[in-house]
Design a protein around this motif. Sequence first.
Motif, PDB file in Angstrom:
ATOM      1  N   ASP A 170       0.712  -1.154   0.174  1.00 46.59           N
ATOM      2  CA  ASP A 170      -0.049  -0.265   0.084  1.00 46.59           C
ATOM      3  C   ASP A 170       0.850   1.239   0.002  1.00 46.59           C
ATOM      4  OD1 ASP A 170      -2.879  -1.234   0.243  1.00 46.59           O
ATOM      5  OD2 ASP A 170      -1.813  -1.946   2.141  1.00 46.59           O
ATOM      6  N   ILE A 171       0.737   2.189  -0.783  1.00 48.11           N
ATOM      7  CA  ILE A 171       1.568   3.356  -1.002  1.00 48.11           C
ATOM      8  C   ILE A 171       0.767   4.498  -0.887  1.00 48.11           C
ATOM      9  CG2 ILE A 171       2.958   4.755  -2.588  1.00 48.11           C
ATOM     10  CD1 ILE A 171       4.250   2.134  -1.944  1.00 48.11           C
ATOM     11  N   ILE A 172       0.999   5.594  -0.082  1.00 52.99           N
ATOM     12  CA  ILE A 172       0.519   6.820   0.186  1.00 52.99           C
ATOM     13  C   ILE A 172       0.616   7.881  -1.082  1.00 52.99           C
ATOM     14  CG2 ILE A 172       0.405   8.968   1.455  1.00 52.99           C
ATOM     15  CD1 ILE A 172       1.598   7.339   3.637  1.00 52.99           C
ATOM     16  N   THR A 173      -0.263   8.300  -1.740  1.00 55.06           N
ATOM     17  CA  THR A 173      -0.563   8.798  -2.954  1.00 55.06           C
ATOM     18  C   THR A 173      -0.302  10.411  -2.618  1.00 55.06           C
ATOM     19  OG1 THR A 173      -2.752   9.239  -2.981  1.00 55.06           O
ATOM     20  CG2 THR A 173      -1.894   7.474  -4.228  1.00 55.06           C
ATOM     21  N   GLU A 174      -0.048  11.157  -3.535  1.00 60.57           N
ATOM     22  CA  GLU A 174       0.251  12.579  -3.360  1.00 60.57           C
ATOM     23  C   GLU A 174      -1.058  13.340  -2.500  1.00 60.57           C
ATOM     24  OE1 GLU A 174       1.020  14.578  -7.042  1.00 60.57           O
ATOM     25  OE2 GLU A 174       3.250  13.680  -7.203  1.00 60.57           O
ATOM     26  N   ASP A 175      -2.203  12.790  -2.977  1.00 60.85           N
ATOM     27  CA  ASP A 175      -3.356  13.369  -2.090  1.00 60.85           C
ATOM     28  C   ASP A 175      -3.838  12.774  -1.021  1.00 60.85           C
ATOM     29  OD1 ASP A 175      -4.026  11.151  -3.561  1.00 60.85           O
ATOM     30  OD2 ASP A 175      -5.837  11.905  -4.567  1.00 60.85           O
ATOM     31  N   GLN A 176      -2.824  11.966  -0.388  1.00 65.52           N
ATOM     32  CA  GLN A 176      -2.831  11.449   1.084  1.00 65.52           C
ATOM     33  C   GLN A 176      -4.090  10.323   1.235  1.00 65.52           C
ATOM     34  OE1 GLN A 176      -0.464  11.853   3.613  1.00 65.52           O
ATOM     35  NE2 GLN A 176       0.470  12.829   1.718  1.00 65.52           N
ATOM     36  N   VAL A 177      -4.053   9.506  -0.073  1.00 62.02           N
ATOM     37  CA  VAL A 177      -4.709   8.430   0.118  1.00 62.02           C
ATOM     38  C   VAL A 177      -4.096   7.144  -0.248  1.00 62.02           C
ATOM     39  CG1 VAL A 177      -6.762   7.308  -1.304  1.00 62.02           C
ATOM     40  CG2 VAL A 177      -6.747   9.821  -1.051  1.00 62.02           C
ATOM     41  N   LEU A 178      -4.642   6.043   0.277  1.00 63.77           N
ATOM     42  CA  LEU A 178      -3.785   4.697   0.432  1.00 63.77           C
ATOM     43  C   LEU A 178      -4.268   4.355  -0.940  1.00 63.77           C
ATOM     44  CD1 LEU A 178      -3.667   2.772   3.644  1.00 63.77           C
ATOM     45  CD2 LEU A 178      -1.792   3.521   2.279  1.00 63.77           C
ATOM     46  N   HIS A 179      -3.011   3.769  -1.824  1.00 58.41           N
ATOM     47  CA  HIS A 179      -3.481   3.019  -3.135  1.00 58.41           C
ATOM     48  C   HIS A 179      -2.765   1.689  -3.172  1.00 58.41           C
ATOM     49  CE1 HIS A 179      -2.257   2.080  -7.080  1.00 58.41           C
ATOM     50  NE2 HIS A 179      -3.583   2.257  -7.450  1.00 58.41           N
ATOM     51  N   ARG A 180      -3.497   0.643  -3.133  1.00 58.01           N
ATOM     52  CA  ARG A 180      -2.623  -0.853  -3.080  1.00 58.01           C
ATOM     53  C   ARG A 180      -1.944  -0.891  -4.555  1.00 58.01           C
ATOM     54  NH1 ARG A 180      -5.933  -4.549   0.661  1.00 58.01           N
ATOM     55  NH2 ARG A 180      -4.540  -3.375   1.942  1.00 58.01           N
ATOM     56  N   SER A 181      -0.921  -0.604  -4.469  1.00 59.92           N
ATOM     57  CA  SER A 181      -0.233  -0.841  -5.661  1.00 59.92           C
ATOM     58  C   SER A 181       0.325  -2.007  -6.291  1.00 59.92           C
ATOM     59  CB  SER A 181       1.252   0.354  -5.502  1.00 59.92           C
ATOM     60  OG  SER A 181       0.611   1.365  -4.943  1.00 59.92           O
ATOM     61  N   ALA A 182       0.358  -3.023  -5.242  1.00 56.27           N
ATOM     62  CA  ALA A 182       0.706  -4.326  -6.056  1.00 56.27           C
ATOM     63  C   ALA A 182       0.359  -5.515  -5.097  1.00 56.27           C
ATOM     64  CB  ALA A 182       2.241  -4.480  -6.203  1.00 56.27           C
ATOM     65  N   ILE A 183       0.184  -6.579  -5.536  1.00 57.68           N
ATOM     66  CA  ILE A 183      -0.327  -7.883  -4.711  1.00 57.68           C
ATOM     67  C   ILE A 183       0.389  -8.974  -5.405  1.00 57.68           C
ATOM     68  CG2 ILE A 183      -2.602  -6.825  -4.067  1.00 57.68           C
ATOM     69  CD1 ILE A 183      -3.646  -8.660  -6.281  1.00 57.68           C
ATOM     70  N   ALA A 184       0.652 -10.184  -4.527  1.00 61.14           N
ATOM     71  CA  ALA A 184       1.073 -11.513  -4.975  1.00 61.14           C
ATOM     72  C   ALA A 184       0.786 -12.570  -4.010  1.00 61.14           C
ATOM     73  CB  ALA A 184       2.722 -11.413  -4.865  1.00 61.14           C
ATOM     74  N   HIS A 185       0.523 -13.591  -4.600  1.00 53.29           N
ATOM     75  CA  HIS A 185       0.221 -14.917  -3.758  1.00 53.29           C
ATOM     76  C   HIS A 185       0.587 -16.150  -4.461  1.00 53.29           C
ATOM     77  CE1 HIS A 185      -2.248 -17.635  -1.532  1.00 53.29           C
ATOM     78  NE2 HIS A 185      -3.001 -16.466  -0.841  1.00 53.29           N
ATOM     79  N   VAL A 186       1.039 -17.009  -3.281  1.00 56.26           N
ATOM     80  CA  VAL A 186       1.776 -18.068  -3.769  1.00 56.26           C
ATOM     81  C   VAL A 186       0.918 -19.204  -4.408  1.00 56.26           C
ATOM     82  CG1 VAL A 186       1.307 -19.395  -1.709  1.00 56.26           C
ATOM     83  CG2 VAL A 186       3.393 -20.077  -2.859  1.00 56.26           C
ATOM     84  N   ASN A 187      -0.487 -19.034  -4.078  1.00 56.58           N
ATOM     85  CA  ASN A 187      -1.551 -19.844  -4.665  1.00 56.58           C
ATOM     86  C   ASN A 187      -2.415 -19.033  -5.684  1.00 56.58           C
ATOM     87  OD1 ASN A 187      -3.748 -21.618  -5.573  1.00 56.58           O
ATOM     88  ND2 ASN A 187      -4.256 -22.010  -3.275  1.00 56.58           N
ATOM     89  N   PRO A 188      -2.130 -19.197  -7.086  1.00 58.53           N
ATOM     90  CA  PRO A 188      -2.877 -18.556  -8.252  1.00 58.53           C
ATOM     91  C   PRO A 188      -4.567 -18.602  -7.927  1.00 58.53           C
ATOM     92  CG  PRO A 188      -1.156 -19.879  -9.042  1.00 58.53           C
ATOM     93  CD  PRO A 188      -1.263 -20.451  -7.775  1.00 58.53           C
ATOM     94  N   SER A 189      -4.924 -19.678  -7.379  1.00 53.63           N
ATOM     95  CA  SER A 189      -6.298 -19.816  -7.278  1.00 53.63           C
ATOM     96  C   SER A 189      -6.801 -18.804  -6.260  1.00 53.63           C
ATOM     97  CB  SER A 189      -6.722 -21.205  -6.858  1.00 53.63           C
ATOM     98  OG  SER A 189      -6.236 -21.386  -5.544  1.00 53.63           O
ATOM     99  N   LYS A 190      -6.257 -18.193  -5.454  1.00 52.69           N
ATOM    100  CA  LYS A 190      -6.764 -17.333  -4.546  1.00 52.69           C
ATOM    101  C   LYS A 190      -6.247 -15.994  -4.953  1.00 52.69           C
ATOM    102  CE  LYS A 190      -6.566 -20.411  -0.601  1.00 52.69           C
ATOM    103  NZ  LYS A 190      -6.254 -20.394   1.017  1.00 52.69           N
TER     104      LYS A 190
END
Length: 740
Positions: free
Chosen positions: A229-249
């Motif tokens: 989660d990254i803080i944007t310039e307008d002070q909002v949390l943005h979920r920028s990247a995700i990863a999971h070991v199990n592709p089905s989830k």
Amino acid sequence: MEKNKHTAEKGSYLPNVESSTLEGSFSLTEKIASCRLILEDSPLAIIIVQGETHRVSYVNLAFCRLSGKNKEDLVGRPLAEAFPESLSRDSLTLLDQVYHTGEAAFLINRAHIHPQRGTIYWTYTVWPIRNAQGDPEGLIIQINDTTEQVLAHEHAEQITSEIREINERLLITSVREQTARTELELAQKRLTFLTEASTQLVTSLDYENSLEKLAHLPVPYLCDFCLIDIITEDQVLHRSAIAHVNPSKLPLLQELQKSYVPHLGKEHPIVNVLRTGRSEIYPEITDELLATKYALDAKHLSILQKLEIKSSMHIPLRARGRTLGVITFVSADSGRHYDLTDLALAEDFTQRAAIIIDNARLLHEVQEVNRRKDEFLAMLAHELRNPLAPILNSLEIIRLRQIDDPILKRSLDILERQAQYIVRLLDDLSDVSRITQGKIQLNKEPLDLATIVVGAVETSRPLIEARKHELLISLPKEPLKLEADPVRLRQILINLLNNAAKYTPPGGRIWLMGTREENEVVIRIRDTGMGIPPEMLSRIFDLFIQVDQSLDRTQGGLGIGLTLVRSLVEMHGGKVSAHSPGPGQGSEFVIRLPALHHPESQTQNLEPVNSESETIRSKRILVVDDNMDASKSLGELLELWGYEVQIVHDGLMALQVGLAYQPEIVILDIGLPGKDGYEVARQLRQQINLPDLVLIALTGYGQEEDKRQSREAGFDYHFTKPVDLAALHKLLTGLSKPKS
């Protein structure tokens, strides 16, 4: 071996000397004299003392050698005075004891200070000497040097102690060996993980790509899934990247990414970490904890439960004193429960990653600023070129009207010089932008330096003459051949000549010299101008740097000319350097370019953008430009040159008039309302039944990409506003000649 130990022994004796010799009616002196021959050559160190003061009566040579003292320094002096460095109170007590009791004694391994050897060890054997009546007269002291034995014993004890310690350590090691091996293997794996992760992150300087890599790197080594989660310039949390070991989830994470990012104003572990700047670890995630701390609503709770979360860590991404966001590491399918060791590893990984991510972010921001700057410069150049075109056209029209007023002619010269100066500034700005983006390509060809010098001097001469300078040109009789882009090499010389003219007070002198030195063509441009301070010589080629830093900015300019010179010279594989004795003493610029080893003569003419164009006789010209002043002034100028001209101001009219007028040449602006110039050019090619139709682009856009699009649209030539009227006239004259 024990030190300072003494043992009494009954009787008194002296080895190899009969007791009768030292006992009886003889005086002590007579007794010593009778034994001198034996004592003097004895290898044993002997000293004889007499009386209760233990005054030294005799010492043999062996003792002198052992003690490092002379007989003269010892004989006649009390023993305590002769050996203050060795005899302590207990030593004197022992001597007194032997003297009074008549019992021999030992003093073992007594420390002694030797003048050359330092601390040594002696063992004393002490016998009493008595007279015939049995009264004590003195003492015989035999000394053995036991230093080596003492040191050997100490060394042996030290070795024994070390062996004991080693055995103890070995015992401990054997007990802990398996644990240590396991910890070492774990540490090596962690180090390998951190090293490989850092290496992979460094290979990508793209900000978004770096975040994606960062999310995938700890999976599955450190976690089953990861959120960033990254803080944007307008002070909002943005979920920028995700990863999971199990592709089905992964769809579950995508739902979290889309709809369930914590709000900075609400309580949540991620928000707490952002607020405090400290990591948080949850070794055991229960359903109650999910419901009270993590879930934003019932659906969110259901998604979290499906992810089967067992444990979690939230680590702040901090770099350069700033919190960029939070990385969340989650253990799920593996059943792992995080501890403080895992937290330390996660923090180490995150700390390394934060710097790399921040570098990528900063680079992204710089690139974005540069992109906007380049767009602004291109638009600025385009907007400024449009009014310059009719100004220069009008000036040329006035000249062609044969005005005789000298004041008006001088005014025209001034206007043209200043307009051309603005054109050069725009060209320099465009070139700097293209060079920084790597968009300039050289069109090299074999050429003679003299032809380039002539063209450069012709361009710079008006400024040189206006400032009343004397220009001296020195070139060898034999051609100086090199392979270069003639347009860019001429630009290099023009910039340096103009600089010399601007920064030299009126009435100065400028030299342009060309020579060949081994495998290089060397060009020197020297002047008698204002010179360069020593501290500026190393910075003179930097962007926006000017020698004239005064507030009035007498010489003007943007400080980009020399930057262009250096960039273009280096693109040719050469070097440029600046030299000056100092302020007021002139300056010299030296260019070194590779010489051509196998020169071939080649003539350079104006290059068409499409090499298939043929020479034709042309009279009818259609001018298409939405700028009324530019199109009207160009039309009038073309008529003065003897051409038949039609003018329109948009793309649709160009197509309609073109079909009826059947022009042989179309001078076409690109930025037209309705249909742009590229589309108009394509349709003109299709609709006008003139195989020899010549299309000339005349536009404020002069980037390489613009020229490429011109070629693809079917243009034969591409001119940038304001057009070089001499070049346009030359082109049209060539096109007007009959085919040979």
